[in-house]
Design a protein around this motif. Structure first.
Motif, PDB file in Angstrom:
ATOM      1  N   ARG B   3      90.327   5.809 -46.628  1.00  0.00           N
ATOM      2  CA  ARG B   3      91.707   6.480 -46.974  1.00  0.00           C
ATOM      3  C   ARG B   3      91.910   7.567 -45.829  1.00  0.00           C
ATOM      4  O   ARG B   3      91.040   8.337 -45.907  1.00  0.00           O
ATOM      5  N   TYR B   4      92.887   7.633 -45.278  1.00  0.00           N
ATOM      6  CA  TYR B   4      93.198   9.042 -44.455  1.00  0.00           C
ATOM      7  C   TYR B   4      93.272   9.973 -45.399  1.00  0.00           C
ATOM      8  O   TYR B   4      93.767  10.153 -46.363  1.00  0.00           O
ATOM      9  N   ASP B   5      92.710  11.227 -44.939  1.00  0.00           N
ATOM     10  CA  ASP B   5      92.987  12.351 -45.074  1.00  0.00           C
ATOM     11  C   ASP B   5      94.030  13.266 -44.391  1.00  0.00           C
ATOM     12  O   ASP B   5      94.676  12.530 -43.547  1.00  0.00           O
ATOM     13  N   GLN B   6      94.234  14.444 -44.579  1.00  0.00           N
ATOM     14  CA  GLN B   6      95.367  14.960 -43.886  1.00  0.00           C
ATOM     15  C   GLN B   6      95.133  15.202 -42.318  1.00  0.00           C
ATOM     16  O   GLN B   6      96.214  15.304 -41.664  1.00  0.00           O
ATOM     17  N   TYR B   7      93.800  15.432 -42.084  1.00  0.00           N
ATOM     18  CA  TYR B   7      93.556  15.139 -40.596  1.00  0.00           C
ATOM     19  C   TYR B   7      93.574  13.698 -39.939  1.00  0.00           C
ATOM     20  O   TYR B   7      94.164  13.883 -38.649  1.00  0.00           O
ATOM     21  N   ASP B   8      93.339  12.816 -40.415  1.00  0.00           N
ATOM     22  CA  ASP B   8      93.496  11.654 -39.970  1.00  0.00           C
ATOM     23  C   ASP B   8      95.183  11.318 -39.709  1.00  0.00           C
ATOM     24  O   ASP B   8      95.578  10.849 -38.696  1.00  0.00           O
ATOM     25  N   HIS B   9      95.931  11.868 -40.733  1.00  0.00           N
ATOM     26  CA  HIS B   9      97.246  11.687 -40.457  1.00  0.00           C
ATOM     27  C   HIS B   9      97.825  12.509 -39.619  1.00  0.00           C
ATOM     28  O   HIS B   9      98.892  11.970 -38.673  1.00  0.00           O
ATOM     29  N   LEU B  10      97.585  13.636 -39.322  1.00  0.00           N
ATOM     30  CA  LEU B  10      97.976  14.519 -38.508  1.00  0.00           C
ATOM     31  C   LEU B  10      97.503  13.930 -37.025  1.00  0.00           C
ATOM     32  O   LEU B  10      98.452  14.028 -36.223  1.00  0.00           O
ATOM     33  N   ILE B  11      96.483  13.436 -36.660  1.00  0.00           N
ATOM     34  CA  ILE B  11      96.021  13.005 -35.423  1.00  0.00           C
ATOM     35  C   ILE B  11      97.123  11.975 -35.170  1.00  0.00           C
ATOM     36  O   ILE B  11      97.427  11.953 -34.017  1.00  0.00           O
TER      37      ILE B  11
END
Ligand code: HEM
Ligand code: SF4
Lengths: 192, 562
Positions: B3-11
């Protein structure tokens, strides 16, 4: 007929700003040979091969901070590893934006050889490459002159986080930040 | 699953903004097509025969049901109601408008997906075993490592303009189900005598114009050094890979040119500088990622024999035999949903089927699906007692053809119907062969066989490693097919050998028929087609296939490809 051409950019991007530039890049023309070319006066960035062929003559100019060298994309960073502190600028040529060897040259100059000075990307340098160039250690960019340089500047601020370590970030994301918390807005599994 | 965390989402979000602006600039002519090309390719967008094709990453082939429903949504809203699952565990949509691609990416991001590096000369989607995490012969679950490679390789600043595309596959089991030998880097998990986990590194495999089986350059790289060792390989390749000729630019050509030993030495020299550096993996990081792949909430169930309950139902028994795979947890099984129904292009699924398999996975398999490199879908965690139900429902939707591993479970690239690089069509050849051998009893009698079809030498259909490989070739503007036998993927990977001059399309079913006749005549108990082909060599097959002219359409062609 001189056996070289001089290319200059009025402006380049340096340290995330558009600045005036007074360097010229010397390129050998077809039948020019590195040992016979007469490097003109002024602030000149010469091909690595010219430096190698005329090192003794050029040392004085280097000492006056009027000399830089540039790497062709098939040349290796460590060929001049003992001379790096002599140059006011080192440039790396991108003959085409699709030729990515310059990124490894930059990485090696910075990481492996510890070069601290100006590292300039020249050649086919376009906005959409600037971010990765910056990450590999470039701090100056002679962007393509047929493109708006102020637009190109935007290429440096595309991402605010990156996963892997490189020259700009000593540490990869997983060592820089605690990770793993799920974002609150995530609704994965709930369908669309 | 991960699952994405905030960094994956941001990128991913920032990527969409970047790409949206690139599309805007292209449409405003601020970017030439030449400049736009590598940018869109790094985002999986190709110009194809009819329209743009978008390739979406399915990291290591693992999908949530929300993600699968999103594909259905994309198929309906932006395409013509279907999508194509590929041999690289991704999905492709064939009828895409450039203007809409940023919106598609926005939709994808809402379910933690993207199209980053699904094409272009960079590190592509890392593939793995479709039974990862549930296979009984597994040494480790390779998926956390595949995810770590995904993150590390995403927008790697130094390796974004490599000499050529770069594909990594990772296998965590005793049996290789990820075709690692034909990847630029093929990784196998191993344990050393002390029980520690490491990776065997194979480099320089690949198909295409010059098919090569990879060479092992290191038998044991401790897991901590997975990324740094890979980085060392990438740096050697980036600097020394050929760039003067795109057909000689893959890492396999470099490894071949300098020799595997010398190549290993170059990598070691590079690695010496990186070893124990910041990119070295930590136990915490691997565990953080691995927690997402932790065992599912399995029930304690008895092992049952579903056959017994429905004795006499031959159709169900056939399906169990071919489409149901053993599971390491008692009482569970993995189900392969066949995307190889006769009459449908291999790997194609309609939006309705996608929604349906998502429902099935929600109901029977913890809301997860997998894409296989043979272009099928897998429900990995089905209770044995539910198999009959799953079968009945899948059958009603045309997804229960009991042909997994059999002749009609063919791999086929999109070929001339969609691909602008094709020399010949693939899908109609697959269809003609499937039609001729539709008889399931015959197929079951022939047993395990892999027939792989590519529409051109690029080998997207893996024809070189097919037990029977079919390659579309162009001869004087006409479409012909070259046949090879004896290729294999897995632990005993081999490149097939060409049997002789190529054939016209209408001859192909008969050619396959004759190859099978030779097999049936010569097999001894338990021997598969490929075993016989490798034992006897090409000669007897060639003799029989060319003995008498093959009717239907043109005569057998003499050509330079033989
Ligand atoms: C329809 C659009 C497609 C295009 C334009 C395309 C293009 C290519 C090209 C140019 C190559 C040769 C690369 C090389 O040898 O350097 C190639 C190889 C390959 N492609 Fe595709 N392809 C397409 C579809 C697919 C599909 C549907 C798959 C299945 C996932 C696929 C998987 C592969 C594989 C496995 C190879 C062989 C890789 C190797 O040499 O190791 N491609 N493709
Ligand atoms: S093998 Fe050739 S025809 Fe088939 S998808 Fe690949 S490039 Fe296209």
């Amino acid at each position: 007929m001189p056996n070289f051409e001089l290319h200059s950019h009025k402006q380049i991007i340096k340290h995330r700003e558009v600045v005036d530039d007074d360097w010229s890049v010397l390129k050998l023309v077809e039948d020019g040979t590195p040992d016979t070319v007469e490097v003109p006066a002024g602030k000149i960035i010469v091909p690595l091969k010219v430096w190698q062929a005329q090192r003794e003559q050029l040392l004085g100019r280097a000492a006056r901070k009027e000399l830089g060298i540039w790497f062709a994309s098939d040349e290796l960073a460590n060929t001049v590893k003992d001379d790096l502190d002599k140059f006011a600028v080192i440039a790396v040529d991108f003959p085409k934006f699709s030729d990515g060897r310059g990124y490894s040259i930059a990485y090696n100059l910075r990481k492996r050889l510890g070069y601290q000075g100006e590292l300039r990307a020249i050649g086919d340098v376009l906005r959409d490459q600037l971010f990765q160039m910056y990450r590999c250690g470039f701090n100056a960019y002679a962007t393509r002159q047929d493109r708006n340089i102020h637009d190109a500047l935007k290429g440096l601020t595309v991402f605010s986080e990156t996963y892997q370590a490189s020259v700009d970030n000593e540490l990869p994301l997983f060592r820089r930040h605690p990770r793993g918390a799920l974002p609150e807005h995530s609704d994965l599994g709930a369908g669309i | 699953m991960y699952r994405y965390d905030q960094y994956d989402h941001l990128i991913v979000r920032e990527r969409i903004a970047q790409y949206r602006d690139q599309v805007r600039r292209r449409l405003a002519d601020e970017l030439t097509e030449e400049e736009f090309l590598p940018l869109r390719l790094q985002n999986g967008l190709y110009m194809q025969r009819h329209a743009y094709m978008l390739r979406i990453a399915v990291p290591y082939g693992l999908l949530s049901t929300a993600q699968m429903r999103m594909f259905a949504h994309i198929a309906r809203k932006y395409d013509r109601g279907y999508g194509h699952f590929t041999t690289r565990q991704n999905i492709q949509f064939n009828w895409i408008e450039l203007e809409q691609t940023p919106d598609i990416l926005t939709d994808l991001a809402s379910v933690e997906m993207h199209a980053i590096q699904t094409s272009g000369n960079c590190i592509r989607n890392t593939t793995t075993d479709e039974y990862a995490g549930v296979a009984a012969d597994e040494i480790i679950d390779p998926r956390p490592y595949a995810e770590l490679i995904r993150q590390w390789s995403t927008f790697h600043p130094e390796f974004i303009a490599l000499p050529r595309k770069f594909k990594i596959a990772i296998n965590g089991a005793v049996e290789d189900r990820a075709a690692i030998a034909v990847h630029d880097i093929g990784l196998t998990a191993v344990r050393n005598d002390a029980g520690e986990v490491g990776f065997k590194f194979m480099v320089g495999g690949g198909l295409g114009r010059t098919p090569i089986i990879g060479s092992v350059i290191n038998d044991f790289v401790p897991w901590q050094h997975l990324l740094t060792y890979t980085e060392a390989i990438m740096r050697v390749y980036n600097q020394f890979g050929r760039r003067d000729n795109k057909y000689k630019a893959r890492i396999k050509i470099l490894v071949k040119a300098v020799g595997a030993e010398e190549f290993a030495r170059l990598v070691e020299a590079e690695f010496a500088d990186l070893k124990d550096g910041p990119e070295t993996l930590t136990r915490e990081e691997v565990e953080r990622v691995a927690q997402w792949f932790n065992p599912k909430p399995y029930l304690t169930l008895p092992s049952i024999d579903p056959r017994a309950e429905h004795a006499g139902d031959k159709a169900f028994a056939n399906w169990l035999q071919r489409n149901v795979k053993p599971h390491k947890v008692p009482g569970y099984a993995s189900v392969v949903l066949s995307l190889k129904k006769t009459g449908v292009p291999p790997g194609d699924a309609t939006a309705e089927q996608m929604d349906f398999v998502a429902d099935l996975a929600d109901k029977y398999s913890f809301g997860e699906l997998r894409v296989t490199h043979e272009q099928n879908l897998v429900l990995a965690d089905v209770e044995q007692s539910k198999l009959f139900e799953v079968w009945q429902q899948a059958k009603a939707r045309g997804l229960a053809t009991p042909n997994i591993g059999l002749l009609t479970d063919m791999i086929s690239c999109p070929g001339g119907d969609y691909c602008s690089l094709a020399n010949a069509k693939s899908i109609p050849i697959a269809a003609a062969i499937a039609e001729r051998f539709d008889n399931l009893d015959f197929q079951h009698d022939i047993g395990d066989i892999e027939l792989n079809i590519s529409g051109c030498i690029n080998a997207c259909g893996h024809h070189h490693v097919g037990h029977i490989g079919v390659l579309g070739v162009d001869k004087d503007g006409a479409e012909w097919y070259q046949v090879s036998i004896g290729g294999a993927q897995g632990n005993e990977s081999a490149i097939g050998k060409i049997i002789g001059p190529s054939f016209s399309a209408p001859q192909m079913p008969e050619v396959v028929g004759r190859l099978l006749e030779v097999y049936v005549k010569n097999r001894v108990e338990g021997e598969r087609f490929v075993d016989v082909a490798q034992r006897l060599g090409v000669a007897p097959f060639k003799e029989h296939v060319y003995a008498t002219p093959i009717p239907a359409g043109a005569k057998v062609g003499e050509d330079e490809y033989a």
